[in-house]
Enzyme design. Structure first.
Site, PDB file in Angstrom:
ATOM      1  CD1 TRP A  18      -0.612  14.235   6.738  1.00 25.22           C
ATOM      2  CD2 TRP A  18       1.568  14.765   6.672  1.00 25.22           C
ATOM      3  NE1 TRP A  18       0.033  13.277   5.991  1.00 25.22           N
ATOM      4  CE2 TRP A  18       1.368  13.580   5.932  1.00 25.22           C
ATOM      5  CE3 TRP A  18       2.849  15.303   6.764  1.00 25.22           C
ATOM      6  CZ2 TRP A  18       2.418  12.910   5.306  1.00 25.22           C
ATOM      7  CZ3 TRP A  18       3.885  14.633   6.132  1.00 25.22           C
ATOM      8  CH2 TRP A  18       3.665  13.455   5.414  1.00 25.22           C
ATOM      9  CG  HIS A  48       0.719  13.532  14.855  1.00 30.37           C
ATOM     10  ND1 HIS A  48       1.814  12.705  14.974  1.00 30.37           N
ATOM     11  CD2 HIS A  48      -0.313  12.866  15.422  1.00 30.37           C
ATOM     12  CE1 HIS A  48       1.447  11.575  15.563  1.00 30.37           C
ATOM     13  NE2 HIS A  48       0.156  11.645  15.838  1.00 30.37           N
ATOM     14  CG  HIS A  52       4.278  16.267  16.071  1.00 34.66           C
ATOM     15  ND1 HIS A  52       4.608  16.849  14.862  1.00 34.66           N
ATOM     16  CD2 HIS A  52       4.076  14.961  15.804  1.00 34.66           C
ATOM     17  CE1 HIS A  52       4.581  15.933  13.909  1.00 34.66           C
ATOM     18  NE2 HIS A  52       4.272  14.763  14.461  1.00 34.66           N
ATOM     19  CG  ASP A  54       5.185  10.513  15.187  1.00 32.77           C
ATOM     20  OD1 ASP A  54       4.545  11.566  15.325  1.00 32.77           O
ATOM     21  OD2 ASP A  54       5.517  10.034  14.087  1.00 32.77           O
ATOM     22  CG  HIS A  58       1.646   8.127  14.526  1.00 36.27           C
ATOM     23  ND1 HIS A  58       0.366   8.531  14.238  1.00 36.27           N
ATOM     24  CD2 HIS A  58       2.443   8.777  13.629  1.00 36.27           C
ATOM     25  CE1 HIS A  58       0.383   9.373  13.224  1.00 36.27           C
ATOM     26  NE2 HIS A  58       1.615   9.531  12.826  1.00 36.27           N
ATOM     27  CG  HIS A 162       6.065   6.723  10.872  1.00 39.17           C
ATOM     28  ND1 HIS A 162       5.943   7.401   9.696  1.00 39.17           N
ATOM     29  CD2 HIS A 162       5.997   7.678  11.849  1.00 39.17           C
ATOM     30  CE1 HIS A 162       5.787   8.706   9.936  1.00 39.17           C
ATOM     31  NE2 HIS A 162       5.825   8.897  11.233  1.00 39.17           N
ATOM     32  CD  GLU A 174       7.082  12.698  12.869  1.00 38.64           C
ATOM     33  OE1 GLU A 174       7.291  11.669  12.210  1.00 38.64           O
ATOM     34  OE2 GLU A 174       5.941  13.068  13.186  1.00 38.64           O
TER      35      GLU A 174
END
Ligand SMILES: [Zn+2]
Length: 210
Positions: A18, A48, A52, A54, A58, A162, A174
């Site tokens: 990311w 992350h 992974h 969440d 988060h 989210h 994810e």
């Protein structure tokens, strides 16, 4: 012959991450090639990284962290569904699958075929639109998995998607690579690390047809 399908991204130096998050890095602090008695690696990574999970924490202050995940959130039957929309997972297409309370749902999109071949981050991945997130929350499924590094979009619906999903007590996976998986019913095993107080964790995820 193992009939498990590994849907986990390989974790390695240079892998996609990311924008702005720490890059994954592994280096040997002891190395038998240098005469050390063993080889020992140090790793730097975001919680992350790659495939992974969440935790609710988060996007929700004070909410549950990784070690609190019920282990059956990610072990048991799971349904892989195909969403054809090239831009986003939207409510009308998702509603056709009539999601049921308690289900583990993994959404395969064109991301799986396209996105994991490159180490460059692509802002235009297919994400869960806010209206589809609301449907997922209403249906009270157990777990949602996506083949992108985020359930929310890079340019829109990041926070809302989210918050809606995590606020409904739904656990998120994810970074799945579902390119080798046909839509249908599977057994899922996905195990994140038991990271106390963490908002996420890398995970190993595998599927087996049932
Ligand atoms: Zn995440």
């Amino acid at each position: 012959v193992s009939n498990w399908i590994d849907v986990t991204l390989p974790v390695r130096n240079g892998m996609v991450h990311w924008p702005g998050d720490p890059e994954y890095k592994i280096r040997q602090v002891l190395d038998q090639r240098n005469g050390d008695i063993c080889t020992l690696s140090h790793i730097d990574l975001s919680a992350h990284t790659g495939t992974h999970m969440d935790a609710p924490r988060h996007f929700l202050q004070g909410a549950a962290t990784m070690e609190q995940m019920p282990i059956d959130a990610t072990i048991g039957p799971a349904r892989v569904i195909w969403i054809s929309d090239p831009l986003a997972i939207c409510r009308p297409e998702l509603e056709q699958y009539d999601l049921q309370p308690g289900e583990r749902i993994l959404i395969k999109t064109q991301n799986s075929a396209k996105r994991w071949n490159s180490d460059d981050f692509d802002e235009d991945y297919i994400f869960i639109a806010a209206d589809a997130a609301a449907y997922i929350a209403e249906r009270r499924i157990r777990t949602i998995g996506v083949d992108a590094l985020s359930v929310g979009g890079f340019k829109q619906d990041m926070v809302e998607t989210h918050q809606t999903i995590l606020g409904a007590d739904i656990w998120i996976i994810e970074g799945l690579n579902l390119s080798a998986v046909e839509p249908g019913d599977y057994e899922l095993v996905c195990l994140p690390l038991k990271l106390v107080g963490s908002d996420g964790s890398p995970a190993r995820a595998v599927l087996r047809k049932i």
